[in-house]
Write an enzyme that holds these catalytic residues in place. Structure first.
Site, PDB file in Angstrom:
ATOM      1  N   GLN A 170      -1.101   7.882   1.446  1.00 38.89           N
ATOM      2  CA  GLN A 170      -0.784   8.958   1.991  1.00 38.89           C
ATOM      3  C   GLN A 170       0.626   8.752   2.844  1.00 38.89           C
ATOM      4  O   GLN A 170       1.655   9.358   2.919  1.00 38.89           O
ATOM      5  CB  GLN A 170      -1.987   9.677   2.926  1.00 38.89           C
TER       6      GLN A 170
ATOM      7  N   ILE B 188      -3.552  12.317  10.127  1.00 38.51           N
ATOM      8  CA  ILE B 188      -2.003  12.466   9.830  1.00 38.51           C
ATOM      9  C   ILE B 188      -2.078  13.791   8.745  1.00 38.51           C
ATOM     10  O   ILE B 188      -2.745  13.582   7.639  1.00 38.51           O
ATOM     11  CB  ILE B 188      -1.383  11.434   8.996  1.00 38.51           C
TER      12      ILE B 188
ATOM     13  N   GLY C  61       0.823  -1.174  -0.157  1.00 36.62           N
ATOM     14  CA  GLY C  61      -0.068  -0.039  -0.064  1.00 36.62           C
ATOM     15  C   GLY C  61       0.937   1.117   0.029  1.00 36.62           C
ATOM     16  O   GLY C  61       0.557   2.276   0.492  1.00 36.62           O
TER      17      GLY C  61
ATOM     18  N   ASP D  90       2.355  -1.589  -4.419  1.00 34.58           N
ATOM     19  CA  ASP D  90       0.899  -1.118  -4.502  1.00 34.58           C
ATOM     20  C   ASP D  90       0.215  -1.741  -5.584  1.00 34.58           C
ATOM     21  O   ASP D  90       0.685  -2.159  -6.537  1.00 34.58           O
ATOM     22  CB  ASP D  90       0.890   0.484  -4.592  1.00 34.58           C
TER      23      ASP D  90
ATOM     24  N   TYR E 205     -14.823   0.987   9.628  1.00 32.18           N
ATOM     25  CA  TYR E 205     -13.201   1.398   9.784  1.00 32.18           C
ATOM     26  C   TYR E 205     -12.580   1.001  11.172  1.00 32.18           C
ATOM     27  O   TYR E 205     -11.582   0.574  11.221  1.00 32.18           O
ATOM     28  CB  TYR E 205     -13.017   2.928   9.340  1.00 32.18           C
TER      29      TYR E 205
ATOM     30  N   ARG F  55      -1.226  -0.136  -7.711  1.00 34.71           N
ATOM     31  CA  ARG F  55      -1.034   0.793  -8.947  1.00 34.71           C
ATOM     32  C   ARG F  55       0.476   1.037  -9.117  1.00 34.71           C
ATOM     33  O   ARG F  55       1.145   1.334  -8.154  1.00 34.71           O
ATOM     34  CB  ARG F  55      -1.900   2.110  -8.807  1.00 34.71           C
TER      35      ARG F  55
HETATM   36  N1  SER Z   1      -7.278   9.740   9.362  1.00 36.13           N
HETATM   37  C1  SER Z   1      -8.370   8.543   9.454  1.00 36.13           C
HETATM   38  C2  SER Z   1      -9.711   8.905   9.047  1.00 36.13           C
HETATM   39  O1  SER Z   1     -10.006   9.967   8.998  1.00 36.13           O
HETATM   40  C3  SER Z   1      -8.502   7.931  10.862  1.00 36.13           C
HETATM   41  O2  SER Z   1      -7.262   7.218  11.027  1.00 36.13           O
HETATM   42  O3  SER Z   1     -10.420   8.089   8.710  1.00 36.13           O
END
Ligand code: SER
Length: 318
Positions: free
Chosen positions: A12, A170, A8, A34, A140, A36
């Site tokens: 980012q 991040i 991956g 990755d 998630y 791609r």
């Molecule tokens: N940056 C992520 C999101 O907003 C959280 O880990 O989904």
């Protein structure tokens, strides 16, 4: 870590982690993979096109390069995950299970990031402890908690050297995040430089943990190189750096760019997710067990982000 695979790598985190690790461990010892092609990554070291759900292809790469540490960065982010929860589970958990099994078979260490998204509305909001109630309300987050538990299971049951951190949002200036709830804190800098104004999808007073990319990269290496005998926890460590709301980051940018303006158009999906996450994590365990200490704060980061994005604009890159 001597020979590292980043799966991956085009995302980012991966696009910057690859460069960071190549500088430390040598270009040829850090393989980027990755789904791609990524020209920027294939020009500076080994690169493989890989779908992390394809076990034979994944195993072949680990074997070919005699990999001893894997960074599994494959994931759909929180807001995207809510659009298609089944697909998010399939990709996030599929890549995780394949990484764990391959790490077990080939004796690799494994880093799979967790997130502030692993917490939920009934986790303590301020000074969120390392060990506390975790009942996330996004797919998630469910994937992240599952990842933490399975990673610890592979460590205790099979002795796999699994380690990870719960990343805050991040903030970075190389590759844009996509589909995350914390993305606004990246977009705000680009919009400030490009247009002088920003429409924020999160309410003015909603706090979330954030971290600048250089500190996030440092955390990856410091944890993976930490003395294992000091690690009481493994999956995953709370790390904290800065915590702010939209009105606070807005004020920090305005201080350096007085003409900047911001208004709000709240996205209900992102808002609900942001509301369910902590305001600020307690990262005492990371500090005590492997010496975690961030170097960047909001003011320093804002100066750096505005400078770098302005340079990109002058070069016509954005
Ligand atoms: N940056 C992520 C999101 O907003 C959280 O880990 O989904």
């Amino acid at each position: 870590m001597k020979r590292i695979l980043i799966v991956g790598a085009g995302g980012q985190i991966g696009s910057e982690l690859t460069v960071y690790l190549r500088n430390i461990y040598g270009d040829t010892n850090v393989v980027a993979a990755d789904v791609r092609e990524c020209k920027a990554l294939s020009e500076t070291g080994p690169f493989e096109v890989l779908n992390a759900l394809d076990v034979p292809a994944y195993a072949a790469i680990v074997s070919k390069y005699r990999i001893d540490a894997i960074f599994n960065l494959v994931a759909l982010l929180s807001a995207t995950g809510e659009k298609d929860p089944n697909r998010a589970w399939e990709i996030n958990i599929g890549a995780l299970i394949n990484s764990l099994e391959i790490a077990r078979r080939f004796g690799c260490a494994l880093f799979t990031p967790s997130s502030i998204g692993a917490f939920g509305p009934n986790s303590p909001k301020d000074g969120t402890p390392q060990d506390t109630i975790m009942r996330p309300t996004t797919v998630y987050g469910v994937c992240k908690v599952t990842g933490e538990l399975l990673s610890d299971y592979y460590h205790t049951r099979f002795g796999v050297d699994t380690r990870s951190v719960r990343f805050p949002g991040i903030i970075s200036n190389v590759t844009l995040p996509g589909g995350g709830t914390t993305d606004y804190a990246v977009e705000i800098y680009y919009e400030a430089v490009k247009n002088g104004r920003f429409t924020c999808p999160i309410s003015h007073d909603v706090f979330m943990d954030m971290i600048y990319m250089p500190d996030a990269l440092k955390a990856c290496v410091e944890l993976m190189e930490a003395d294992p005998s000091r690690l009481i926890h493994r999956n995953s460590f709370n790390i904290a750096s800065m915590s702010f709301s939209p009105e606070i980051i807005y004020a920090a940018i305005k201080e350096q760019m007085p003409s900047f303006t911001m208004d709000y158009n709240v996205d209900p999906v992102k808002e609900a997710i942001a509301e369910s996450w902590p305001n600020r994590l307690d990262d005492t365990c990371a500090r005590e067990e492997w010496g975690w200490k961030p170097a960047w704060d909001l003011k320093l980061m804002t100066t750096d982000m505005l400078r770098i994005i302005s340079e990109k604009k002058e070069k016509g890159l954005i």
